[in-house]
Design an enzyme around this catalytic site. Structure first.
Site, PDB file in Angstrom:
ATOM      1  CG  ASP A  36      -1.992  -1.025   1.067  1.00  0.00           C
ATOM      2  OD1 ASP A  36      -2.344  -1.657   0.140  1.00  0.00           O
ATOM      3  OD2 ASP A  36      -2.879  -0.943   2.085  1.00  0.00           O
ATOM      4  CE  LYS A  93      -6.988  -1.268  -0.230  1.00  0.00           C
ATOM      5  NZ  LYS A  93      -7.054  -2.861  -0.329  1.00  0.00           N
ATOM      6  N   GLY A 165      -5.117  -3.131   8.865  1.00  0.00           N
ATOM      7  CA  GLY A 165      -5.050  -1.914   9.508  1.00  0.00           C
ATOM      8  C   GLY A 165      -4.816  -2.410  11.095  1.00  0.00           C
ATOM      9  NE  ARG A 177      -2.745 -22.404  11.285  1.00  0.00           N
ATOM     10  CZ  ARG A 177      -1.863 -23.369  10.962  1.00  0.00           C
ATOM     11  NH1 ARG A 177      -2.155 -24.402  10.249  1.00  0.00           N
ATOM     12  NH2 ARG A 177      -0.428 -23.294  11.214  1.00  0.00           N
ATOM     13  N   GLY A 226      -2.956  -7.449   8.335  1.00  0.00           N
ATOM     14  CA  GLY A 226      -2.390  -7.463   9.819  1.00  0.00           C
ATOM     15  C   GLY A 226      -0.607  -7.987   9.434  1.00  0.00           C
ATOM     16  N   GLY A 247       0.009  -3.726   4.075  1.00  0.00           N
ATOM     17  CA  GLY A 247      -0.770  -2.224   4.091  1.00  0.00           C
ATOM     18  C   GLY A 247      -0.061  -1.428   4.920  1.00  0.00           C
ATOM     19  CB  SER A 248      -0.988  -0.039   8.353  1.00  0.00           C
ATOM     20  OG  SER A 248      -2.526  -0.064   7.747  1.00  0.00           O
TER      21      SER A 248
END
Length: 306
Positions: A36, A93, A165, A177, A226, A247-248
């Protein structure tokens, strides 16, 4: 359209925009990291670190979560600036079900459209008909049924959702999984049992049979949500991901350039703990995270979509 996308189209001997071409472009990203970015400068950092593609957006998921409100497609000027800044593919997005945002992104020349639960859904009953577009789509999924429904709509790539996030990889692990376990379950079924499985998964029978026979999805499977450390990325590859979205976790950390390069190396060398240990040294502070189990259900982005 980036040079990477033009090359993929030129190499294809069949119609541009066909399912085969779209899936083939996604295949070229396997083993890579998609990052990102919110500025051209960040996009260059990601490219220099070895990212296989970048996701252009105005706010990373951590900021979207913190600031709240309605999240929409990013400003076209911002997206165009990032497209001009890098040679690698650029994704952007659109809101779930917002086919006009997707049309705008295609007109801008992005290489991939993410119909994303990170943005506020525009339609709570219908996802975008992705066969209406020449640009390939990536969509999120928490389980196999959800993945197959998105593929049936034309998605060329699936990413296990995780919880964007947060910096908490636990949901990404759970969803990967779950998808892998459900694929393995289908592979061990007799053919007559697959009719029942298709009903249970609320997925097309033909796709269920294809997954059962091949032991994998018919499209590339990435992971997202995450992932904040090189070890996170490597673990997700061990669990069956064919690539990683971050991302973050990069640009909310203390040393974005070093962390970006470290996550790329860990993804590429996920079976070598020594490499992962080496690239994990001296990265500085990781992003400040949120434990997923502390989030109210209404604030969990992965719950969006059906």
């Amino acid at each position: 359209m980036s040079k990477a996308s033009k090359t993929a189209a030129a190499d294809a001997s069949i119609t541009t925009g066909s399912a085969r071409v779209k899936r083939g472009f996604a295949d070229k990203l396997k083993g890579g990291v998609i990052m990102d970015v919110v500025t051209p400068e960040q996009a260059k950092i990601a490219e220099d670190a070895g990212a296989s593609a970048v996701m252009a957006l105005e706010r990373v998921p951590a900021d979207i979560r913190a600031q709240g409100g309605v999240s929409r497609m990013s400003d076209p000027d911002m997206i165009a600036g990032i497209i001009d800044a890098v040679e690698i593919p650029v994704m952007a997005k659109a809101r779930i079900g917002h086919f006009v945002e997707a049309e705008v992104l295609e007109a801008l020349g992005v290489d991939f459209i993410d119909e994303s639960e990170v943005l506020s859904p525009a339609d709570y009953k219908n996802h975008i008909d992705k066969f209406d577009f020449e640009t390939p789509f990536v969509c999120g999924a928490t389980n196999l049924g959800e993945a197959l429904r998105r593929i049936n709509e034309g998605a060329a790539m699936i990413r296990s959702k995780g919880e964007a996030g947060t910096g908490d990889v636990s949901n990404a692990v759970t969803h990967m999984r779950t998808i892998r376990a459900e694929i393995n379950r289908l592979s061990n079924m007799a053919e007559d049992e697959l009719y029942v499985a298709a009903k249970e998964l609320a997925a097309p029978y033909e796709l269920v049979v294809e997954v059962a026979r091949n032991g994998k999805l018919p499209v590339t499977l990435f992971t997202a949500g995450g992932i904040a450390t090189p070890a996170d990325a490597a673990m997700m590859m061990h669990l069956g991901a064919e690539g990683v979205f971050v991302g973050s976790g990069i640009f909310k950390s203390g040393n974005p350039a070093q962390r970006a390069a470290a996550i790329v190396k860990a993804t590429q060398n996920y079976q070598d703990p020594k490499v992962i240990a080496d690239v994990s040294r001296g990265l500085g502070e990781a992003m400040v995270g949120i434990n997923v189990d502390e989030l109210p259900v209404s604030h969990r982005l992965a719950e969006r979509g059906w």
